[in-house]
Design a protein around this motif. Structure first.
Motif, PDB file in Angstrom:
ATOM      1  N   LEU A   1       0.818  -1.218   0.000  1.00 29.26           N
ATOM      2  CA  LEU A   1       0.000   0.000   0.000  1.00 29.26           C
ATOM      3  C   LEU A   1       0.845   1.258   0.000  1.00 29.26           C
ATOM      4  O   LEU A   1       0.465   2.284  -0.574  1.00 29.26           O
ATOM      5  N   THR A   2       1.989   1.225   0.665  1.00 25.71           N
ATOM      6  CA  THR A   2       2.823   2.421   0.790  1.00 25.71           C
ATOM      7  C   THR A   2       3.838   2.573  -0.330  1.00 25.71           C
ATOM      8  O   THR A   2       4.481   3.629  -0.433  1.00 25.71           O
ATOM      9  N   ASP A   3       4.017   1.550  -1.158  1.00 25.18           N
ATOM     10  CA  ASP A   3       5.026   1.619  -2.216  1.00 25.18           C
ATOM     11  C   ASP A   3       4.561   2.381  -3.454  1.00 25.18           C
ATOM     12  O   ASP A   3       5.383   2.710  -4.308  1.00 25.18           O
ATOM     13  N   ARG A   4       3.296   2.656  -3.576  1.00 28.93           N
ATOM     14  CA  ARG A   4       2.788   3.319  -4.774  1.00 28.93           C
ATOM     15  C   ARG A   4       2.220   4.691  -4.409  1.00 28.93           C
ATOM     16  O   ARG A   4       1.814   4.925  -3.261  1.00 28.93           O
ATOM     17  N   PRO A   5       2.209   5.625  -5.346  1.00 29.65           N
ATOM     18  CA  PRO A   5       1.631   6.948  -5.062  1.00 29.65           C
ATOM     19  C   PRO A   5       0.151   6.827  -4.699  1.00 29.65           C
ATOM     20  O   PRO A   5      -0.598   6.059  -5.305  1.00 29.65           O
TER      21      PRO A   5
ATOM     22  N   ARG B   1      -5.097   9.080  -1.201  1.00 31.11           N
ATOM     23  CA  ARG B   1      -5.636   9.019   0.153  1.00 31.11           C
ATOM     24  C   ARG B   1      -4.644   8.322   1.063  1.00 31.11           C
ATOM     25  O   ARG B   1      -3.806   7.552   0.626  1.00 31.11           O
ATOM     26  N   ALA B   2      -4.770   8.554   2.335  1.00 30.33           N
ATOM     27  CA  ALA B   2      -3.857   7.945   3.297  1.00 30.33           C
ATOM     28  C   ALA B   2      -4.096   6.447   3.386  1.00 30.33           C
ATOM     29  O   ALA B   2      -5.187   5.947   3.086  1.00 30.33           O
ATOM     30  N   VAL B   3      -3.061   5.730   3.824  1.00 31.64           N
ATOM     31  CA  VAL B   3      -3.182   4.286   4.010  1.00 31.64           C
ATOM     32  C   VAL B   3      -4.224   4.007   5.097  1.00 31.64           C
ATOM     33  O   VAL B   3      -4.161   4.584   6.189  1.00 31.64           O
ATOM     34  N   GLY B   4      -5.151   3.128   4.805  1.00 33.40           N
ATOM     35  CA  GLY B   4      -6.216   2.806   5.752  1.00 33.40           C
ATOM     36  C   GLY B   4      -7.535   3.439   5.407  1.00 33.40           C
ATOM     37  O   GLY B   4      -8.569   3.058   5.965  1.00 33.40           O
TER      38      GLY B   4
END
Length: 301
Positions: free
Chosen positions: A33-37, A40-43
């Motif tokens: 989830l955090t590796d791509r632009p 919205r925020a993760v979660g």
């Protein structure tokens, strides 16, 4: 779904898998989830309804019974693509675990297996097993390489190594069915590992003839037949006795392979051949974990 008849594993083993594999899956999921632009925020957004425990159970049922993803989707009340994605995420994590020899102790590579057998003075038994797969599409250049010279069917091959009691210690990544047993052992550098490691005995069949001379007698194969024609009666009798004695010592590896084939994903695979290495190694790890739990008394059949 968590019953032994459905998954092939005891509830205690499944609980251990949830505690071990669950954090790894969550870590990979968060990293993805955090590796791509993101906008919205993760979660943010919709939450997963298909929790990790259900993902693990769906993977176990698929490996144990070869249940189609459509049927699993009906059982769990999700879409088929969700089942496919879940199995594709969990199965590699199971394949990386290795084979359990004691609670908390696993063997992941052939070198670790050789070291373990040599340290304990145990005898290893190896053999190759074939798994039937779908025929490659017409027009592929490598279409014929999956045809097994033994069964005359499209298959992939894996080398299995067990101890003298038939407990699976190692399953190699699969090779096309046309690959000879001795070629696969050469690619796995079995002779080099035996030469550099402690002295131990590996029982093999006639498909590994020549490995004994290359390993200083560490690989034991059936006796050579010296007489091609017109052999004396006494030689025929002696040769048959030696061959049967060697075969009787190798029976445990056949039992170990039979336990592997009880998982229907290894009886015949209708999916992608690229997934077979993960499937073989995942089943070997699950089977060894269950065998270890049974011997340690944590599960009463």
């Amino acid at each position: 779904m968590a019953e032994y008849r459905v998954t092939g594993l005891s509830p205690d083993v499944i609980a251990e898998l949830v505690a071990e594999v669950g954090p790894l899956w969550h870590q990979r999921h968060q990293a993805r989830l955090t590796d791509r632009p993101r906008r919205r925020a993760v979660g943010a957004g919709a939450k997963h309804k298909f929790v990790f425990v259900d993902r693990l159970l769906a993977t176990l049922v698929s490996l144990r019974h070869g249940t189609t993803h459509d049927v699993l989707a009906c059982w769990f009340g999700v879409d088929r693509s969700t089942i496919t994605r879940a199995i594709g995420e969990v199965r590699p994590l199971l394949a990386q675990r290795g084979c359990t020899i004691a609670p908390g102790i696993r063997l992941c590579t052939l070198a670790e297996v050789i070291e373990h057998l040599g340290a304990d003075g145990q005898t290893g038994i190896n053999d190759g097993t074939e798994i039937r797969v779908r025929r490659p599409a017409a027009g592929r250049k490598d279409r014929d390489k999956f045809v097994s010279g033994k069964t005359k069917q499209n298959a992939v091959k894996s080398m299995v190594l067990t101890d003298a009691e038939g407990r699976v210690l190692f399953c190699s990544p699969v090779r096309p069915g046309s690959c000879a047993d001795i070629t696969q052992a050469r690619q796995l550098e079995l002779a080099e590992l035996l030469a550099d490691g402690p002295f131990l005995e590996i029982l093999a069949d006639a498909g590994y003839q020549g490995r004994g001379a290359q390993t200083g007698g560490r690989v034991v194969t059936p006796p050579h037949r010296k007489f091609k024609k017109n052999a004396p009666a006494w030689y025929e009798e002696r040769h048959e006795q030696q061959r049967k004695a060697h075969s009787s010592r190798r029976i445990p590896v056949e039992h170990g392979i039979a336990h592997l084939k009880n998982w229907r994903a290894l009886a015949r695979h209708l999916g992608r051949r690229e997934h077979m290495s993960d499937i073989v190694q995942a089943v070997a790890g699950l089977l060894s974990h269950q065998q270890t739990a049974t011997r340690s008394g944590s599960f009463q059949a």
